[in-house]
Design a protein around this motif. Structure first.
Motif, PDB file in Angstrom:
ATOM      1  N   PHE A  68      -9.869   4.602   6.828  1.00  0.00           N
ATOM      2  CA  PHE A  68      -9.354   5.447   5.699  1.00  0.00           C
ATOM      3  C   PHE A  68     -10.051   4.722   4.831  1.00  0.00           C
ATOM      4  O   PHE A  68     -10.250   3.004   4.756  1.00  0.00           O
ATOM      5  N   TYR A  69     -10.262   5.129   3.932  1.00  0.00           N
ATOM      6  CA  TYR A  69     -10.947   4.517   2.015  1.00  0.00           C
ATOM      7  C   TYR A  69      -9.799   4.343   1.545  1.00  0.00           C
ATOM      8  O   TYR A  69      -9.711   5.811   0.401  1.00  0.00           O
ATOM      9  N   ALA A  70      -9.519   3.508   0.075  1.00  0.00           N
ATOM     10  CA  ALA A  70      -8.670   2.973  -0.139  1.00  0.00           C
ATOM     11  C   ALA A  70      -8.950   2.575  -1.592  1.00  0.00           C
ATOM     12  O   ALA A  70      -8.778   1.325  -2.107  1.00  0.00           O
ATOM     13  N   THR A  71     -10.481   2.344  -1.630  1.00  0.00           N
ATOM     14  CA  THR A  71     -11.600   2.383  -2.468  1.00  0.00           C
ATOM     15  C   THR A  71     -10.802   0.617  -2.469  1.00  0.00           C
ATOM     16  O   THR A  71     -10.083   0.529  -1.985  1.00  0.00           O
ATOM     17  N   PRO A  72     -11.467   0.044  -2.978  1.00  0.00           N
ATOM     18  CA  PRO A  72     -11.721  -1.263  -3.101  1.00  0.00           C
ATOM     19  C   PRO A  72      -9.843  -2.434  -3.107  1.00  0.00           C
ATOM     20  O   PRO A  72      -9.458  -3.215  -2.293  1.00  0.00           O
ATOM     21  N   THR A  73      -9.864  -1.559  -4.414  1.00  0.00           N
ATOM     22  CA  THR A  73      -8.324  -2.720  -4.560  1.00  0.00           C
ATOM     23  C   THR A  73      -7.131  -2.061  -3.478  1.00  0.00           C
ATOM     24  O   THR A  73      -6.209  -3.327  -3.171  1.00  0.00           O
ATOM     25  N   GLY A  74      -6.704  -1.133  -2.536  1.00  0.00           N
ATOM     26  CA  GLY A  74      -5.918  -0.787  -1.456  1.00  0.00           C
ATOM     27  C   GLY A  74      -6.178  -1.848  -0.790  1.00  0.00           C
ATOM     28  O   GLY A  74      -5.142  -1.984   0.206  1.00  0.00           O
ATOM     29  N   HIS A  75      -7.318  -1.806   0.247  1.00  0.00           N
ATOM     30  CA  HIS A  75      -7.732  -2.975   0.699  1.00  0.00           C
ATOM     31  C   HIS A  75      -7.606  -4.480   0.382  1.00  0.00           C
ATOM     32  O   HIS A  75      -6.967  -5.724   1.583  1.00  0.00           O
ATOM     33  N   VAL A  76      -7.823  -4.567  -0.064  1.00  0.00           N
ATOM     34  CA  VAL A  76      -7.772  -6.058  -0.963  1.00  0.00           C
ATOM     35  C   VAL A  76      -6.087  -6.627  -1.377  1.00  0.00           C
ATOM     36  O   VAL A  76      -5.832  -7.955  -0.803  1.00  0.00           O
ATOM     37  N   LYS A  77      -5.464  -5.278  -1.571  1.00  0.00           N
ATOM     38  CA  LYS A  77      -4.356  -5.893  -1.511  1.00  0.00           C
ATOM     39  C   LYS A  77      -3.154  -5.856  -0.361  1.00  0.00           C
ATOM     40  O   LYS A  77      -2.418  -6.872  -0.321  1.00  0.00           O
ATOM     41  N   PHE A  78      -3.679  -5.090   0.536  1.00  0.00           N
ATOM     42  CA  PHE A  78      -2.864  -5.949   1.884  1.00  0.00           C
ATOM     43  C   PHE A  78      -3.911  -5.938   3.503  1.00  0.00           C
ATOM     44  O   PHE A  78      -3.582  -5.867   3.740  1.00  0.00           O
ATOM     45  N   LYS A  79      -4.776  -6.632   2.268  1.00  0.00           N
ATOM     46  CA  LYS A  79      -5.556  -7.523   3.205  1.00  0.00           C
ATOM     47  C   LYS A  79      -5.221  -8.668   4.917  1.00  0.00           C
ATOM     48  O   LYS A  79      -5.596  -8.024   5.686  1.00  0.00           O
ATOM     49  N   LYS A  80      -3.895  -8.587   4.693  1.00  0.00           N
ATOM     50  CA  LYS A  80      -2.977 -10.002   5.480  1.00  0.00           C
ATOM     51  C   LYS A  80      -3.186  -8.606   7.146  1.00  0.00           C
ATOM     52  O   LYS A  80      -3.039  -8.396   7.743  1.00  0.00           O
ATOM     53  N   GLU A  81      -2.235  -7.382   6.374  1.00  0.00           N
ATOM     54  CA  GLU A  81      -1.914  -6.301   7.506  1.00  0.00           C
ATOM     55  C   GLU A  81      -3.062  -5.335   7.802  1.00  0.00           C
ATOM     56  O   GLU A  81      -2.827  -5.426   8.717  1.00  0.00           O
ATOM     57  N   LEU A  82      -4.275  -5.114   7.302  1.00  0.00           N
ATOM     58  CA  LEU A  82      -5.259  -4.902   7.412  1.00  0.00           C
ATOM     59  C   LEU A  82      -6.071  -6.058   8.369  1.00  0.00           C
ATOM     60  O   LEU A  82      -7.102  -5.484   8.910  1.00  0.00           O
ATOM     61  N   ALA A  83      -5.803  -6.995   8.282  1.00  0.00           N
ATOM     62  CA  ALA A  83      -6.428  -8.048   9.110  1.00  0.00           C
ATOM     63  C   ALA A  83      -7.125  -7.809  10.697  1.00  0.00           C
ATOM     64  O   ALA A  83      -8.321  -7.991  11.466  1.00  0.00           O
ATOM     65  N   GLY A  84      -6.407  -6.964  11.560  1.00  0.00           N
ATOM     66  CA  GLY A  84      -6.593  -6.508  12.595  1.00  0.00           C
ATOM     67  C   GLY A  84      -7.530  -5.625  12.885  1.00  0.00           C
ATOM     68  O   GLY A  84      -8.011  -5.050  14.142  1.00  0.00           O
TER      69      GLY A  84
END
Length: 118
Positions: A68-84
């Motif tokens: 899933f690719y949400a450009t870097p900004t989408g992943h930075v914003k949800f860093k904690k939730e995506l940590a796993g």
């Protein structure tokens, strides 16, 4: 609102097992729920969604995961939730043996919509 699937995207979907197609449709449904006016196409060899002539999100299937690719900004914003999840720059891998985090995907798409609208 059901949107007719774009032909190139349909042709991408049917290359995968039904279980993966179901996951694609879950993601696609979320995207259109949040962003009914986005444009669907194939870009970089995968389903892509554009809003206001800017990339919204992309996704693709691999042997063991959905990328899933949400450009870097989408992943930075949800860093904690995506940590796993295993990640790369602007990407996250959702394992096929686990349920998709649909609520999280929806929040990411909403965030990207807001970015593309402002």
């Amino acid at each position: 609102m059901k949107k007719e699937i774009q032909e190139d995207v349909f042709n991408y979907f049917v290359r995968f097992p039904e279980s993966v197609q179901k996951r694609f449709m879950q993601i696609r449904s979320i995207i259109y729920k949040v962003c009914p006016d986005c444009e669907e196409l194939i870009s970089y060899g995968m389903p892509a969604y554009i809003l206001n002539k800017k990339p919204l999100v992309y996704y693709a299937a691999y042997e063991n995961h959905i990328g899933f690719y949400a450009t870097p900004t989408g992943h930075v914003k949800f860093k904690k939730e995506l940590a796993g999840y295993k990640q790369g720059k602007g990407s996250v891998q959702f394992p096929l043996k686990e349920k998709l985090p649909l609520d999280l995907i929806e929040r990411i798409v909403q965030f990207r919509k807001e970015e593309n609208t402002n």
